[in-house]
Design a protein around this motif. Structure first.
Motif, short mmCIF file in Angstrom:
data_model
loop_
_atom_site.label_atom_id
_atom_site.label_comp_id
_atom_site.label_asym_id
_atom_site.label_seq_id
_atom_site.Cartn_x
_atom_site.Cartn_y
_atom_site.Cartn_z
N LEU A 1 -6.57 8.93 29.80
CA LEU A 1 -6.03 7.73 29.16
C LEU A 1 -5.89 7.96 27.66
CD1 LEU A 1 -8.19 4.95 30.88
CD2 LEU A 1 -5.87 5.68 31.49
N THR A 2 -4.89 7.34 27.07
CA THR A 2 -4.71 7.45 25.62
C THR A 2 -5.80 6.68 24.90
OG1 THR A 2 -3.32 5.48 25.45
CG2 THR A 2 -2.20 7.59 25.91
N VAL A 3 -5.94 6.97 23.61
CA VAL A 3 -6.90 6.25 22.77
C VAL A 3 -6.60 4.76 22.80
CG1 VAL A 3 -7.60 5.87 20.37
CG2 VAL A 3 -7.39 8.21 21.25
N GLY A 4 -5.32 4.41 22.72
CA GLY A 4 -4.94 2.99 22.72
C GLY A 4 -5.30 2.29 24.02
N GLU A 5 -5.06 2.96 25.15
CA GLU A 5 -5.39 2.36 26.45
C GLU A 5 -6.88 2.08 26.56
OE1 GLU A 5 -2.01 4.15 29.49
OE2 GLU A 5 -3.58 5.48 28.76
N GLN A 6 -7.70 3.01 26.07
CA GLN A 6 -9.15 2.84 26.18
C GLN A 6 -9.67 1.75 25.23
OE1 GLN A 6 -11.40 6.65 26.91
NE2 GLN A 6 -9.40 7.57 26.54
N LEU A 7 -9.11 1.69 24.04
CA LEU A 7 -9.54 0.68 23.09
C LEU A 7 -9.09 -0.73 23.52
CD1 LEU A 7 -9.11 2.01 19.44
CD2 LEU A 7 -11.03 0.69 20.31
N THR A 8 -7.85 -0.85 23.93
CA THR A 8 -7.35 -2.18 24.28
C THR A 8 -7.99 -2.71 25.56
OG1 THR A 8 -5.44 -1.16 25.40
CG2 THR A 8 -5.13 -1.88 23.12
N GLU A 9 -8.38 -1.80 26.47
CA GLU A 9 -9.06 -2.25 27.69
C GLU A 9 -10.35 -3.00 27.34
OE1 GLU A 9 -10.64 -0.35 31.91
OE2 GLU A 9 -10.69 0.87 30.09
N MET A 10 -11.13 -2.46 26.40
CA MET A 10 -12.37 -3.12 25.96
C MET A 10 -12.06 -4.51 25.41
SD MET A 10 -15.33 -1.27 25.98
CE MET A 10 -16.19 -1.79 24.50
N LEU A 11 -11.05 -4.59 24.56
CA LEU A 11 -10.73 -5.85 23.89
C LEU A 11 -10.22 -6.91 24.87
CD1 LEU A 11 -9.01 -4.20 20.81
CD2 LEU A 11 -11.15 -5.49 20.75
N ARG A 12 -9.41 -6.49 25.82
CA ARG A 12 -8.87 -7.43 26.79
C ARG A 12 -9.95 -7.88 27.78
NH1 ARG A 12 -3.39 -5.22 29.22
NH2 ARG A 12 -3.19 -7.42 29.81
N LEU A 13 -10.84 -6.96 28.14
CA LEU A 13 -11.89 -7.28 29.11
C LEU A 13 -12.92 -8.25 28.54
CD1 LEU A 13 -13.33 -6.71 31.85
CD2 LEU A 13 -14.50 -4.82 30.69
N HIS A 14 -13.42 -7.94 27.34
CA HIS A 14 -14.52 -8.71 26.78
C HIS A 14 -14.08 -9.90 25.93
CE1 HIS A 14 -17.75 -6.16 28.19
NE2 HIS A 14 -17.16 -5.09 27.71
N LEU A 15 -12.92 -9.79 25.27
CA LEU A 15 -12.49 -10.86 24.37
C LEU A 15 -11.31 -11.67 24.90
CD1 LEU A 15 -12.77 -9.05 20.90
CD2 LEU A 15 -14.51 -10.36 22.14
N LEU B 1 -8.12 -10.88 24.98
CA LEU B 1 -6.91 -10.78 24.16
C LEU B 1 -5.71 -10.38 25.01
CD1 LEU B 1 -8.24 -8.89 20.99
CD2 LEU B 1 -8.21 -11.35 21.44
N THR B 2 -4.52 -10.75 24.54
CA THR B 2 -3.30 -10.27 25.18
C THR B 2 -3.10 -8.80 24.81
OG1 THR B 2 -1.89 -10.81 23.29
CG2 THR B 2 -2.27 -12.56 24.93
N ARG B 3 -2.17 -8.14 25.50
CA ARG B 3 -1.94 -6.72 25.21
C ARG B 3 -1.54 -6.52 23.74
NH1 ARG B 3 -1.00 -2.40 28.34
NH2 ARG B 3 -0.81 -3.68 30.20
N ARG B 4 -0.66 -7.36 23.24
CA ARG B 4 -0.19 -7.22 21.86
C ARG B 4 -1.33 -7.49 20.87
NH1 ARG B 4 1.92 -4.36 18.28
NH2 ARG B 4 2.65 -5.49 16.43
N GLU B 5 -2.09 -8.54 21.13
CA GLU B 5 -3.23 -8.86 20.25
C GLU B 5 -4.24 -7.71 20.25
OE1 GLU B 5 -3.42 -13.76 20.73
OE2 GLU B 5 -4.50 -12.44 22.13
N ALA B 6 -4.47 -7.11 21.42
CA ALA B 6 -5.42 -6.02 21.52
C ALA B 6 -4.94 -4.79 20.76
CB ALA B 6 -5.67 -5.67 22.99
#
Length: 340
Positions: free
Chosen positions: A117-131, A133-138
């Motif tokens: 997975l890319t760095v972005g995919e791994q970072l945004t997954e955390m943000l969307r799961l716990h917070l 957020l939408t994909r764009r917000e993440a």
């Protein structure tokens, strides 16, 4: 440790923790990995967990975040995070707590990051799961996180895979992921292992800044006493699965009381010792099946006596801020600080 910390309620409170290794799955054949660990971590402080390889530092960290290997289990004791009994939580509840409230930075970012997975995919997954957020917000938040940990071209980094980054960059990505949900407790397990000296200094400075600006408590696990001295308010020294000494960083370095701590400090190289043979503690750490009652440092201690094996040893409070597990260092009638 500043007295102010003692007046606060602990953020993390570990009480008489015992962790066992059951490689065959039989409880009657369990071997002690951790014995009687009691430790409190207070809001905003940096506490160092120090000891040589095999002392149980990583097992302690993994116990807190519910990531012990299958062959290990908590056999006794309690782990409290604020009002949450971590030792009683199920897998789903633990997963929600881990990452959002308690985050961990592992010592090898190459094996901790998903290479597919890319760095972005791994970072945004955390943000969307716990917070939530939408994909764009993440994605916007992910760019800010990468920028805050000092990574150049954060927008471009979102599409990069971990193998294309240097060791220092991967570690910064791990720290960005750990901080993505603004956790109150960050556990850093040997965060500068395998990094060159310059990158080590940058990572440690980053952790200092995070602690100061975000009031994030940090549990820093390391075998490097220089790193511990520079970073920490308080230190817990571990040996053979037990805490043998605990206190403010200045007390541990200026007036150590346990023979093992004294040996560790004597083994630190310095310009003043350049003409001397570097000191090393004789002997080896006892294996899991050799950890019985009495002092586990007995076979390596220059001051050991039969009394050290005959009497039960407890971590004993010396002055309200410094505790030690050693009969020779404790005055008669010293108060017990923790079981085990």
């Amino acid at each position: 440790m500043p007295n102010l910390l003692l007046e606060q309620k602990p953020l993390l409170d570990i009480r008489d923790l015992h962790v066992e290794l059951t490689p065959s799955g039989r409880k009657d054949a369990a071997l002690p990995v951790l014995t009687g660990i009691s430790l409190a971590v207070y809001p905003g402080e940096v506490i160092g967990i120090v000891g040589e390889s095999g002392c149980g530092k990583s097992a302690l960290s993994l116990s807190v975040v519910g990531l012990l290997p299958r062959a290990m289990r908590i056999g006794q004791g309690e782990i409290w995070y604020q009002s949450a009994p971590v030792h009683r939580l199920g897998p789903e509840e633990t997963r929600r707590l881990r990452g959002k409230e308690i985050a961990m930075v592992f010592q090898d970012p190459m094996t901790s990051l998903n290479p597919a997975l890319t760095v972005g995919e791994q970072l945004t997954e955390m943000l969307r799961l716990h917070l939530g957020l939408t994909r764009r917000e993440a994605e916007v938040r992910a760019v800010d996180l990468l920028r805050n940990v000092g990574l150049p071209r954060p927008e471009a980094l979102l599409s990069e895979y971990p193998h294309r980054l240097s060791g220092g960059m991967r570690q910064r990505v791990m720290i960005a992921m750990a901080l993505s949900c603004r956790p109150q407790l960050l556990i850093a397990d040997e965060p500068t292992t395998a990094l060159d000296v310059t990158i080590q200094a940058q990572i440690l400075e980053l952790l200092k800044r995070i602690s100061a600006e975000e009031r994030t408590a940090i549990m820093l696990v390391s075998h490097d006493l220089g790193v511990i001295a520079d970073m920490c308010d308080r230190i817990a020294v571990m040996y053979a699965g037990q805490i043998v000494e605990e206190g403010p960083v200045e007390d541990i370095f200026d007036a150590p009381r346990h023979p093992y701590t004294i040996g560790l400090l004597n083994s630190i190289p310095s310009p003043a010792k350049k003409k001397e043979r570097l000191y090393s503690i004789p002997g080896t750490v006892p294996a899991l099946h050799e950890r019985g009652g009495g002092c586990r440092f007995y076979s390596r201690c220059p001051q050991a006596s039969d009394r050290c094996l005959a009497e039960p040893l407890r971590l004993t409070d010396l002055n309200g801020r410094h505790a030690v597990r050693c009969l020779l260092a404790v005055p008669e009638g010293g108060a017990s600080h923790a079981a085990g």
